[in-house]
Design a protein around this motif. Structure first.
Motif, PDB file in Angstrom:
ATOM      1  N   LEU A  72       0.834  -1.211   0.000  1.00 50.60           N
ATOM      2  CA  LEU A  72       0.000   0.000   0.000  1.00 50.60           C
ATOM      3  C   LEU A  72       0.866   1.258   0.000  1.00 50.60           C
ATOM      4  O   LEU A  72       0.500   2.267  -0.610  1.00 50.60           O
ATOM      5  CB  LEU A  72      -0.934   0.005   1.222  1.00 50.60           C
ATOM      6  CG  LEU A  72      -2.007  -1.089   1.234  1.00 50.60           C
ATOM      7  CD1 LEU A  72      -2.755  -1.087   2.564  1.00 50.60           C
ATOM      8  CD2 LEU A  72      -2.992  -0.884   0.082  1.00 50.60           C
ATOM      9  N   ASP A  73       2.035   1.161   0.678  1.00 48.20           N
ATOM     10  CA  ASP A  73       2.931   2.320   0.703  1.00 48.20           C
ATOM     11  C   ASP A  73       3.430   2.650  -0.696  1.00 48.20           C
ATOM     12  O   ASP A  73       3.542   3.815  -1.077  1.00 48.20           O
ATOM     13  CB  ASP A  73       4.119   2.061   1.641  1.00 48.20           C
ATOM     14  CG  ASP A  73       3.644   1.960   3.097  1.00 48.20           C
ATOM     15  OD1 ASP A  73       2.566   2.557   3.390  1.00 48.20           O
ATOM     16  OD2 ASP A  73       4.305   1.285   3.897  1.00 48.20           O
ATOM     17  N   ASP A  74       3.726   1.585  -1.474  1.00 48.89           N
ATOM     18  CA  ASP A  74       4.187   1.808  -2.849  1.00 48.89           C
ATOM     19  C   ASP A  74       3.088   2.500  -3.663  1.00 48.89           C
ATOM     20  O   ASP A  74       3.347   3.397  -4.465  1.00 48.89           O
ATOM     21  CB  ASP A  74       4.549   0.481  -3.521  1.00 48.89           C
ATOM     22  CG  ASP A  74       5.666  -0.241  -2.776  1.00 48.89           C
ATOM     23  OD1 ASP A  74       6.360   0.434  -1.984  1.00 48.89           O
ATOM     24  OD2 ASP A  74       5.824  -1.460  -2.976  1.00 48.89           O
ATOM     25  N   LEU A  75       1.855   2.044  -3.460  1.00 50.37           N
ATOM     26  CA  LEU A  75       0.735   2.634  -4.198  1.00 50.37           C
ATOM     27  C   LEU A  75       0.555   4.101  -3.796  1.00 50.37           C
ATOM     28  O   LEU A  75       0.304   4.967  -4.625  1.00 50.37           O
ATOM     29  CB  LEU A  75      -0.560   1.863  -3.927  1.00 50.37           C
ATOM     30  CG  LEU A  75      -0.621   0.445  -4.497  1.00 50.37           C
ATOM     31  CD1 LEU A  75      -1.865  -0.283  -3.984  1.00 50.37           C
ATOM     32  CD2 LEU A  75      -0.657   0.489  -6.031  1.00 50.37           C
ATOM     33  N   LYS A  76       0.707   4.341  -2.507  1.00 51.89           N
ATOM     34  CA  LYS A  76       0.548   5.700  -1.980  1.00 51.89           C
ATOM     35  C   LYS A  76       1.559   6.658  -2.606  1.00 51.89           C
ATOM     36  O   LYS A  76       1.301   7.855  -2.760  1.00 51.89           O
ATOM     37  CB  LYS A  76       0.723   5.659  -0.454  1.00 51.89           C
ATOM     38  CG  LYS A  76       0.482   6.966   0.274  1.00 51.89           C
ATOM     39  CD  LYS A  76      -0.965   7.084   0.695  1.00 51.89           C
ATOM     40  CE  LYS A  76      -1.361   8.500   1.038  1.00 51.89           C
ATOM     41  NZ  LYS A  76      -1.018   8.916   2.366  1.00 51.89           N
ATOM     42  N   ALA A  77       2.701   6.069  -2.992  1.00 48.58           N
ATOM     43  CA  ALA A  77       3.778   6.902  -3.518  1.00 48.58           C
ATOM     44  C   ALA A  77       3.568   7.300  -4.981  1.00 48.58           C
ATOM     45  O   ALA A  77       4.293   8.139  -5.518  1.00 48.58           O
ATOM     46  CB  ALA A  77       5.115   6.170  -3.360  1.00 48.58           C
ATOM     47  N   ILE A  78       2.576   6.686  -5.637  1.00 54.39           N
ATOM     48  CA  ILE A  78       2.314   7.047  -7.044  1.00 54.39           C
ATOM     49  C   ILE A  78       1.901   8.518  -7.081  1.00 54.39           C
ATOM     50  O   ILE A  78       1.031   8.932  -6.304  1.00 54.39           O
ATOM     51  CB  ILE A  78       1.181   6.175  -7.631  1.00 54.39           C
ATOM     52  CG1 ILE A  78       1.572   4.695  -7.622  1.00 54.39           C
ATOM     53  CG2 ILE A  78       0.820   6.633  -9.037  1.00 54.39           C
ATOM     54  CD1 ILE A  78       0.439   3.771  -8.031  1.00 54.39           C
ATOM     55  N   PRO A  79       2.516   9.304  -7.972  1.00 53.05           N
ATOM     56  CA  PRO A  79       2.154  10.721  -8.026  1.00 53.05           C
ATOM     57  C   PRO A  79       0.659  10.895  -8.312  1.00 53.05           C
ATOM     58  O   PRO A  79       0.122  10.216  -9.202  1.00 53.05           O
ATOM     59  CB  PRO A  79       2.991  11.260  -9.186  1.00 53.05           C
ATOM     60  CG  PRO A  79       4.046  10.253  -9.416  1.00 53.05           C
ATOM     61  CD  PRO A  79       3.551   8.938  -8.939  1.00 53.05           C
ATOM     62  N   GLY A  80       0.008  11.765  -7.581  1.00 47.63           N
ATOM     63  CA  GLY A  80      -1.412  12.035  -7.807  1.00 47.63           C
ATOM     64  C   GLY A  80      -2.313  11.246  -6.881  1.00 47.63           C
ATOM     65  O   GLY A  80      -3.495  11.563  -6.765  1.00 47.63           O
TER      66      GLY A  80
END
Ligand code: ADP
Ligand code: MG
Lengths: 788, 242
Positions: A72-80
């Motif tokens: 989830l942290d990786d997803l959170k890091a997606i710009p936007g």
């Protein structure tokens, strides 16, 4: 003190009150439809936006097989991306004691404590789930209402193979489930689909997903690029069995809801202007004829020294009172109808509240169109009158010149008596008036034809779908694709007469920039229970060498037979395929893409798989069959064609589809108003002549013949023209009503034309009867005193 | 109320105490106040009086277009006041011809057709050509009203009124909309019709000079008959001083 002119205005209005009311009513109906539809579209859109925002509906949905929470942290890091939640989302079967067929349900996890960050819910009844209780659920309110369940009741559900008894803590509504249909069906049925919410730890345990999730939902910040986010999310989740992230626009409930709003918006843009146009046209004609009949009075006013401006203002006031009166009444009626219809919508689209708002522009457009049409009619005639010298009013009027019609009428032969000649000459000599009279009745009739054709189109949609396309009794869907053995097992159930396997595969179809997220329907080569048909309702035999698309789909994708489509499969190994399109077929419901079952399995590299079957059953054994199906763990769902048909019918009879009844009623009233007005105007213009005939010793019947004969000729001329116009209008109206869910075919339906013709004839008959009464009560002395 | 015995053979109309009130209460208008009058058959009668004196009202009652509030009107031995609407229609159809100030022709019919409008429903009409010849319009039979002058239109109206061979012709201000010369020509036609067909002709006018051509002149004022004169020295229409 009222000026004498204003008093004349009031008296004139009173004198023509019947006709003025009829005109105002036609205007009012046109405006009402506009305001109602506009209000409806605005309200649904606004309610939807508010509801979504209030409960933080996610923008992206990314299903996976199993991903640990740290992803989830990786997803959170997606710009936007502004927020991310990992949740468990699965299928369940609910077992109600009184119900043979198990009910399909979706089960969704909630955080152990606090409000969900995304995809919140509104607690309608009862309480939240106790964070320590694994056996408590929230239940979708619509289902609970349909089944008479309340907080505190027990519910037996099978989740991931485990059958347990749960307690209903509360009833919830959610923007994620505004519109719910049983899986694989298009029409909602509150009683046959449920949503359960449970504590995440409890669901994790059931799905063996401790510290993991099988669906990530993401909220996007302002300015985020959806395609980029989807691409990155897919890349991150690929290793965890991601089956493709998708945006809110592809979320089921939202898609249906948006689709409905889009189609309502389309019909609100397409249909009310047609009605308003017809009303405006009529108003224009009536006003110009009314003013025409005031000719000598206008001349007199000018002779008295009133200027053109003063006289124009007087008549414009006259027109405006009628036009604005009608338009304002239409606005009020539109709001009233809109609020009611919007309330009606709540039975299908489960909003906890509804905001009704009409765009002020709709009022403005309604009033302006009416006023412009009326004024245009008036000004045109006034201009003609103003060029007359005022003195014209002081002399007997020059009779209208009929000499040009002499030859034609003489050619009509000796068999015409004088009254018939009067009718014929009037019609021929004043072609402008005759043509507008014919056209206005034809336009009214065309509205009726279009609405009736639309109604029969709706019926045909249901009829064709269930008598020709789907002839099965039961549709069984498997939890996942199974081998052919499952088909044989179904075949062996006592009472099952025929089994036809199918395989539906979720795909994204792409043709260049055009894409459609849907499914490929794999069918046997010569389907018998669920067929593809062409527009002549013949079976289309499916082929191995390519796809047969529904017309709607082919249009969406801008593709024609012979071209090749890119197919992104969204299950299994998710191959990307290139498949040729070899045909297009008519499909009223949905937008299917057909391929022969074996060919589908071959391109997927998964031989002999089926995802469900259509059954034809012997109804005496139905109870037995349902029991068997209920006990089979491989079966995800069973839907009965009778239920599906009933819910589809209901779908077509409510929502946007239900508008057709309102519009048909309005069309009928407008048609009547037009015919009635034509008769009234004709009477006003002939009053003098009719009185003269009566003075000369013509009986009431003989005098009325001159008037009614003309009305009859005009009506009969209008019938074929109205039919022709109606045919074209039908296409426009049907297009306005068709959605991605269903298409309303335009068929030449003789019954629709017949009914419209009968409606016009009845209107003509009643109007004729009314003016006949006026002819009977004609005041000969008074009529002869006035000079025109 | 005492009733006279049945009208004598040569009285076309016997009018007995006829009143006509329009409206009621304090806005009531007494257009006729007890009119007694005999009109012999085949006479040319001129009804003179100022505007608003009730001339048209009386004419309309005699012509079967209106009914008196009180009193009786006999047309030969038939009581007009006792007739139903259908009988009045029949009366207008077979016995009466009308000529109005504003002609009231059907603009959609030619001169001949306007006349045929009436001959078609009459029992023993003259031909339309014959009627138009009587008014001197045999040249213009196929013209529409819009193509005719006012005097010509009025002559068509007269032809239309006489073509059915009516017993009586009512003319309400027949020259009112015409210049004097044309008016004279129209009166000449009416005189000819009277002489040639023997129809009783009742001309309503406010032009006193017209009296010179009448057999009988009725002076009308304020809803009542002031005077009835027999004109011993009838002149032809051309000799009327305007
Ligand atoms: N339909 C009617 N309603 C009310 N008053 C009327 C009506 N017809 C005529 N009158 C009145 O009756 C009177 C006589 O009218 P009329 O017979 O037309 O007069 P004339 O023909 O001599 O000019 C007038 O005062 C007129 O205003
Ligand atoms: Mg008069």
């Amino acid at each position: 003190m009222l000026s004498p002119l204003d008093r004349k205005l009031l008296r004139d209005l009173w004198r023509v009150k019947g006709q003025a009311t009829a005109i105002a009513a036609v205007i009012a109906l046109g405006v009402m439809l506009l305001v109602m539809m506009d209000g409806l579209v605005n309200s649904l859109q606004e309610t939807k936006d508010t509801y979504y925002e209030r409960h933080r509906l996610a923008d992206v949905f990314a299903p996976v097989k199993r991903a640990p929470d740290r992803v989830l942290d990786d997803l959170k890091a997606i710009p936007g991306v502004s927020a991310v939640v990992g949740r468990v989302n699965g299928a369940a079967l609910i077992d109600l004691p009184a119900q043979e067929v198990p009910i399909r349900a979706q089960v969704v996890s909630l955080p152990r404590s606090g409000d969900p960050i995304l995809n919140g819910y509104r607690l309608a009844e009862g309480r939240r789930i106790d964070s320590d209780r694994d056996n408590e659920v929230l239940l979708l309110k619509a289902f609970a209402d349909a089944r008479g369940l309340s907080p505190g009741d027990d519910l037996t559900a099978t989740i991931n193979g485990a059958r347990r008894i749960y307690t209903i803590a509360g009833l919830a509504q959610s923007p994620e489930f505004v519109y719910t249909t049983p899986p694989g069906e298009l029409a909602p049925d509150d009683a046959r689909f449920a949503v359960l919410w449970m504590n995440k730890p409890a669901l994790e345990a059931l799905y063996d997903l401790d510290g993991a999730f099988n669906e990530a939902i993401l909220a996007l910040g302002r300015g985020a690029k959806l395609p980029a986010v989807l691409g990155q999310a897919d890349r991150i989740l690929r290793g965890y069995g991601g089956t493709g992230a998708y945006g809110l626009e592809d979320q089921v409930s939202n898609r249906f809801l948006s689709e409905e709003i889009t189609s309502l918006r389309a019909s609100s843009r397409g249909v009310p202007p047609i009605f308003l146009g017809v009303a405006a046209f009529l108003l224009n004609i009536v006003v110009s004829r009314m003013i025409q009949s005031e000719r000598s009075q206008i001349g007199l006013l000018k002779a008295f020294g009133y200027g053109s401006a003063a006289v124009s203002a007087h008549y414009l006031k006259f027109i405006l009172v009628i036009a604005v009166g009608g338009a304002v009444a239409g606005c009020l009626l539109g709001i009233l109808a809109g609020v009611n219809v919007a309330g009606f919508y709540q039975t299908y689209y489960k909003f906890p509240f509804l905001l009704f708002r009409v765009d002020p522009a709709a009022f403005l457009v309604g009033i302006l169109v009416s006023v412009a049409a009326a004024s245009a009619g008036g000004i045109f005639v006034l201009r003609g009158v103003f060029v007359l010298a005022p003195a014209t009013a002081m002399r007997p009027p020059v009779p209208a010149d009929y000499s040009r019609s002499a030859g034609v009428v003489r050619a009509l032969g000796r068999w015409l008596d004088q009254p018939s000649r009067m009718i014929a000459r009037r019609l021929i000599r004043q072609p402008g008036k005759s043509v507008t009279a014919v056209l206005s009745i034809a336009a009214g009739m065309a509205l009726s034809v279009a609405m009736l054709t639309l109604m029969s189109g709706f019926d045909r949609t249901v009829r064709v779908n269930f008598s020709l396309v789907d002839r099965s009794d039961v549709t069984v869907t498997f939890a996942e694709p199974l081998s052919r053995k499952a088909v044989h097992e179904l075949q062996s159930i006592k009472g099952v007469v025929e089994v036809e396997p199918f395989r539906d595969v979720d795909v994204v179809l792409r043709n260049g920039l055009h894409a459609h997220r849907g499914a490929i329907s794999g069918r046997v080569a010569e389907p018998r229970l669920n067929r593809a048909i062409d527009d002549g309702t013949n079976t289309i035999f499916l082929r191995r060498d390519g796809l047969i698309l529904s017309e709607a789909l082919a249009e969406t994708l801008h593709i024609e037979p012979g071209e090749t489509l890119t197919v992104e499969v969204r299950e299994g190994r998710r191959p990307i395929l290139r498949l040729p399109v070899i045909g297009v077929t008519e499909a009223f419901i949905g937008a299917p893409a057909y391929l022969q079952l074996d060919a589908l399995n071959r391109v997927l590299g998964e031989p002999n798989r089926v995802s469900g079957s259509y059954l034809r059953t012997d109804s005496i054994y139905n109870d037995h069959i349902y029991r068997e199906l209920k006990n089979s763990p491989a079966i995800a769902g069973v839907s009965l064609t009778d239920d599906t048909r009933a819910s589809l019918r209901k779908l077509l009879d409510t929502g946007a589809g239900a508008m057709r009844y309102i519009m048909a009623a309005i069309a009928a009233i407008i048609t009547f108003g037009i015919v009635y007005n034509s008769a009234r105007i004709a009477f006003a213009e002939r009053e003098q002549e009719l009185a003269s005939l009566r003075v000369m010793g013509f009986t009431r019947g003989e005098a009325a013949f001159v008037l009614l004969g003309e009305l009859a000729v005009i009506t009969f001329l209008a019938l074929p023209i109205g039919s022709g116009l109606g045919y074209y209008l039908s296409h426009a109206v049907a297009a306005g009503f068709s959605t991605d869910l269903y298409r309303i075919p335009v068929m030449f339906d003789p019954a629709s034309y017949g009914s419209a013709i009968i409606a016009v004839l009845i209107a003509a008959f009643l109007s004729g009867w009314v003016v006949k009464r006026d002819v009977d009560h004609l005041d000969m002395v008074a009529a002869l005193k006035s000079r025109d | 109320m005492s009733r006279r015995p049945t009208a004598r053979k040569n009285e076309a109309f016997v009018v007995n105490s006829v009143s006509r009130v329009f409206g009621a209460g304090h806005t009531a208008v007494h257009a006729l106040r007890g009119v007694d009058l005999d009109i012999p058959e085949s006479e040319l009668v001129v009804l003179l009086g100022p505007s608003g004196s009730g001339k048209s009202t009386l004419l309309n009652i005699l012509g079967g277009l209106d009914r008196p509030s009180e009193g009786t009107v006999h047309f030969f031995d038939r009581d007009l006041t006792a007739m139903s609407d259908v009988e009045l229609t029949h009366y207008r159809r077979h016995d009466v011809g009308f000529v109005f100030q504003f002609y009231n022709l059907m603009p959609s019919l030619t001169a001949r057709e306007n006349v045929e409008l009436v001959t078609e429903i009459a029992d023993d009409p003259m031909s339309s050509g014959e009627a138009l010849a009587l008014v001197g319009l045999e040249e213009r039979t196929d013209h529409f009203p819009a193509q005719l002058s006012g005097g010509e239109q009025q002559r068509v109206a007269i032809a239309r009124a006489i073509a059915k061979r009516p017993t009586v012709v009512f003319c309400d201000e027949p020259t009112g909309a015409l210049d004097s010369q044309t008016g004279q020509a129209v009166l000449r036609v009416l005189q000819d019709v009277n002489e040639e067909t023997g129809a009783t002709i009742l001309i309503v006018t406010h032009a006193a000079a017209t009296a010179a051509m009448a057999d009988r002149v009725i002076d009308f004022a304020d809803g009542q008959i002031r005077d009835v004169r027999i004109n011993e020295h009838k002149v032809s229409a051309e000799e009327i001083e305007w």
